[in-house]
Scaffold this motif. Structure first.
Motif, PDB file in Angstrom:
ATOM      1  N   THR A   1       0.812  -1.212   0.000  1.00 39.03           N
ATOM      2  CA  THR A   1       0.000   0.000   0.000  1.00 39.03           C
ATOM      3  C   THR A   1       0.849   1.267   0.000  1.00 39.03           C
ATOM      4  O   THR A   1       1.826   1.365   0.739  1.00 39.03           O
ATOM      5  CB  THR A   1      -0.921   0.003   1.241  1.00 39.03           C
TER       6      THR A   1
ATOM      7  N   ASP B   1       1.399   5.473   0.501  1.00 39.83           N
ATOM      8  CA  ASP B   1       1.020   6.432   1.553  1.00 39.83           C
ATOM      9  C   ASP B   1      -0.323   7.094   1.269  1.00 39.83           C
ATOM     10  O   ASP B   1      -1.067   7.407   2.195  1.00 39.83           O
ATOM     11  CB  ASP B   1       2.100   7.516   1.694  1.00 39.83           C
TER      12      ASP B   1
ATOM     13  N   HIS C   1      -3.188   5.068   2.619  1.00 40.11           N
ATOM     14  CA  HIS C   1      -3.225   5.203   4.089  1.00 40.11           C
ATOM     15  C   HIS C   1      -3.854   6.533   4.495  1.00 40.11           C
ATOM     16  O   HIS C   1      -4.678   6.602   5.406  1.00 40.11           O
ATOM     17  CB  HIS C   1      -1.809   5.114   4.668  1.00 40.11           C
ATOM     18  N   HIS C   2      -3.456   7.582   3.755  1.00 42.22           N
ATOM     19  CA  HIS C   2      -3.989   8.918   4.040  1.00 42.22           C
ATOM     20  C   HIS C   2      -5.500   8.968   3.788  1.00 42.22           C
ATOM     21  O   HIS C   2      -6.264   9.477   4.624  1.00 42.22           O
ATOM     22  CB  HIS C   2      -3.273   9.954   3.161  1.00 42.22           C
TER      23      HIS C   2
ATOM     24  N   TRP D   1      -7.577   6.424   3.720  1.00 37.51           N
ATOM     25  CA  TRP D   1      -8.268   5.537   4.659  1.00 37.51           C
ATOM     26  C   TRP D   1      -8.457   6.193   6.021  1.00 37.51           C
ATOM     27  O   TRP D   1      -9.483   5.989   6.685  1.00 37.51           O
ATOM     28  CB  TRP D   1      -7.498   4.229   4.793  1.00 37.51           C
ATOM     29  N   SER D   2      -7.477   6.979   6.432  1.00 38.03           N
ATOM     30  CA  SER D   2      -7.552   7.610   7.753  1.00 38.03           C
ATOM     31  C   SER D   2      -8.329   8.931   7.742  1.00 38.03           C
ATOM     32  O   SER D   2      -8.618   9.484   8.798  1.00 38.03           O
ATOM     33  CB  SER D   2      -6.142   7.858   8.291  1.00 38.03           C
ATOM     34  N   THR D   3      -8.683   9.423   6.548  1.00 43.04           N
ATOM     35  CA  THR D   3      -9.403  10.707   6.478  1.00 43.04           C
ATOM     36  C   THR D   3     -10.790  10.570   5.844  1.00 43.04           C
ATOM     37  O   THR D   3     -11.798  10.565   6.554  1.00 43.04           O
ATOM     38  CB  THR D   3      -8.570  11.749   5.705  1.00 43.04           C
TER      39      THR D   3
ATOM     40  N   PRO E   1     -13.672   6.361   4.931  1.00 45.24           N
ATOM     41  CA  PRO E   1     -14.845   5.889   5.716  1.00 45.24           C
ATOM     42  C   PRO E   1     -16.119   6.682   5.403  1.00 45.24           C
ATOM     43  O   PRO E   1     -17.216   6.112   5.359  1.00 45.24           O
ATOM     44  CB  PRO E   1     -14.401   6.102   7.167  1.00 45.24           C
TER      45      PRO E   1
END
Length: 540
Positions: free
Chosen positions: A32, A34, A37-38, A40-42, A45
């Protein structure tokens, strides 16, 4: 040996068409980046939540629109029913993003509806009254529901028509009112068909790009588009596309389970509705108002507004670009339709020559692409073709030749291949259905006369299945003319189809100038609906 050649060819073609799906899964399983990841965390969702609620809302609204209309058309006697039952299918021909723009134009603060309200009641600004905003998730759900409810309507109506009259009459003799008869008898029997219709609505909602992008509702579809074009990350886009692929697979599994259950329910199919419920007075007016209201807001009103704009702005719309992009769409759609039919005939005949269960597998593999949303498919197509482009340029460099550039992704090849993967299923289905109706004894007679597989196909099968070939080619052609998300991602630089041309005007809030090409898309979309209606009338 000849038959071995057909088998090898069919497996080869099937694997080429499944290449985008395999490439997508492979890319999604890579380490994956970055960016993912960015995301997914922001925001991801939120995108997943929006997608879930949108699909749920569209399914609910489609059920609310389609189910009562289906029961009224199947079980009741209404004036003008022959025309009305056909008219209720018409919204399917209308691209959802066009309906979205029409209603935004009508219902926005500066639109005629709110302007009229302010004029009548003397309101000065939006602070003095409340008007529900259309550019919301709820607005997108209503627009999509208006366009997609015919899936529920068609399947539910067919299920109601196939139900035994004896069951319904028995329920009435036992003292059930029409409503109780519907709730206790008709609805449980039709439930599997309704479930199939709702799963189709869910998949179409998941695949929609134009409406949600125009309404600025962030879903997984727009996330794939933005991640690829905005961030330039194929890996992150592939991972989001893989999530969508998982959801589509789940929906298809649910649909198949519903279909299996349907075989248990539909044991009596003797129903030919001759004496339906005779509605009178206010009930009849309400039923007619409901059905014609759906037709009006789903098709007639948007189409009338398009016609008005097309006439009023005809001189500006009737230009070289309109002809150029119409020619692009025509050429591309014709090419893909011909390739799809050629492929379908080869796959169908390969299965016919062997006649084993495993020889049907290439046809199933070749049909996988139809379940994929356009943006997901586009990412799947870009991955292998981009790799091939790099390989071609590296080879040219190694041979000391001039690098040819983007041979595949920079030309019509990518968009044609994407369309073929997406719509080959229609041609395969139509041809397979026709081939299955040809008696196997004809094959034996032809072989006895000494004809090989090629001659047998050319002289016997092709003339017998020409209607299926024509129907399949027509369906592929029409879907190619209408396709938007795959075209937006796969088209070469400065290349437009009618769908992308219209969407460009919609995005710039200038549908007036895109009304003429939009009408062409709508009229082309009406052709399969006419065929569909005729086939329904023949069966019922």
């Amino acid at each position: 040996m000849k038959r071995l050649g057909w088998t090898v060819s069919s497996w080869g073609l099937a694997l080429v068409l499944t290449l985008p799906v395999l490439a997508l899964v492979y890319e999604a399983l890579l380490p994956t980046e970055d960016i993912f990841h960015h995301l997914w965390s922001t925001v991801l969702p939120v995108y997943i939540g929006n997608t879930f609620w949108l699909v749920l809302a569209v399914m609910g609204f489609s059920l609310l629109c389609g189910l009562p209309a289906a029961w009224l058309m199947a079980m009741c006697e209404l004036p003008g029913k022959r025309w009305l039952q056909w008219a209720l299918i018409l919204p399917l021909a209308m691209p959802s993003y066009i309906v979205a723009f029409v209603y935004t134009d009508l219902l926005d603060y500066s639109g005629p509806v709110q302007a009229a309200l302010r004029g009548w009641f003397g309101w000065q600004s939006s602070t003095e009254y409340y008007f529900p905003p259309i550019r919301t998730l709820g607005g997108a759900a209503i627009v999509l529901g208006l366009v997609l409810y015919p899936y529920v309507y068609l399947l539910a109506r067919t299920a109601f028509l196939e139900q035994s009259t004896n069951l319904i009459q028995s329920s009435r003799l036992l003292g059930c009112t029409p409503w109780q008869s519907f709730k206790r008898v008709s609805l449980p029997l039709a439930r599997p068909s309704i479930a199939v219709g709702l799963s189709l609505v869910a998949m179409e909602t998941l695949a929609d790009f134009g409406t949600v992008h125009f309404f600025a509702v962030s879903t997984l579809t727009t996330a794939v588009y933005d991640t690829w074009l905005g961030y330039g990350s194929l890996n992150a886009a592939a991972k989001i596309a893989a999530i969508m692929l998982l959801v589509v697979t789940l929906l298809l599994s649910m649909e198949r389970m519903s279909r299996k259950r349907q075989q248990v329910f539909q044991k009596t199919m003797e129903h030919e509705q001759e004496t339906g419920y005779r509605l009178t007075g206010l009930t009849r007016l309400a039923a007619l108002g409901y059905c014609w209201g759906l037709v009006t807001i789903g098709f007639l009103l948007p189409f009338a507004i398009l016609c008005y704009h097309a006439v009023y702005y005809f001189d500006q719309a009737w230009n070289a670009k309109f002809f150029q992009y119409s020619a692009n769409s025509l050429l591309l759609s014709t090419l893909v339709a011909l390739l799809a039919i050629l492929l379908a005939v080869m796959l169908g005949m390969s299965h016919r020559l062997k006649g084993r269960a495993y020889t049907a597998l290439p046809m199933r593999l070749a049909s996988m692409g139809y379940a994929l949303p356009g943006t997901v498919l586009a990412i799947g197509v870009l991955i292998p073709l981009t790799g091939m482009d790099f390989a071609i340029n590296d080879l040219a460099l190694w041979l000391g030749l001039r690098e040819p550039g983007l041979v595949l992704t920079g030309t019509m090849t990518a968009i044609a291949f994407g369309y073929l993967v997406r719509f080959a299923a229609m041609a395969v289905g139509a041809v397979e259905s026709s081939i299955n109706k040809v008696s196997p004894s004809l094959d034996m007679v032809t072989q006895t006369l000494g004809y090989g597989p090629g001659a047998m196909i050319a002289r016997v099968h092709i003339p017998l299945i020409r209607k299926g070939i024509l129907a399949g080619a027509l369906l592929v052609f029409i879907e190619c003319m209408k396709e938007l998300p795959a075209a937006l991602l796969l088209r070469p630089f400065n290349f437009h189809t009618l769908a992308t041309y219209v969407y460009q005007f919609v995005s710039d809030e200038q549908l007036e100038l895109g009304a003429l090409p939009a009408i062409v898309i709508v009229l082309v979309g009406l052709i399969p609906l006419i065929f569909l209606n005729r086939s329904l009338e023949q069966h019922h």
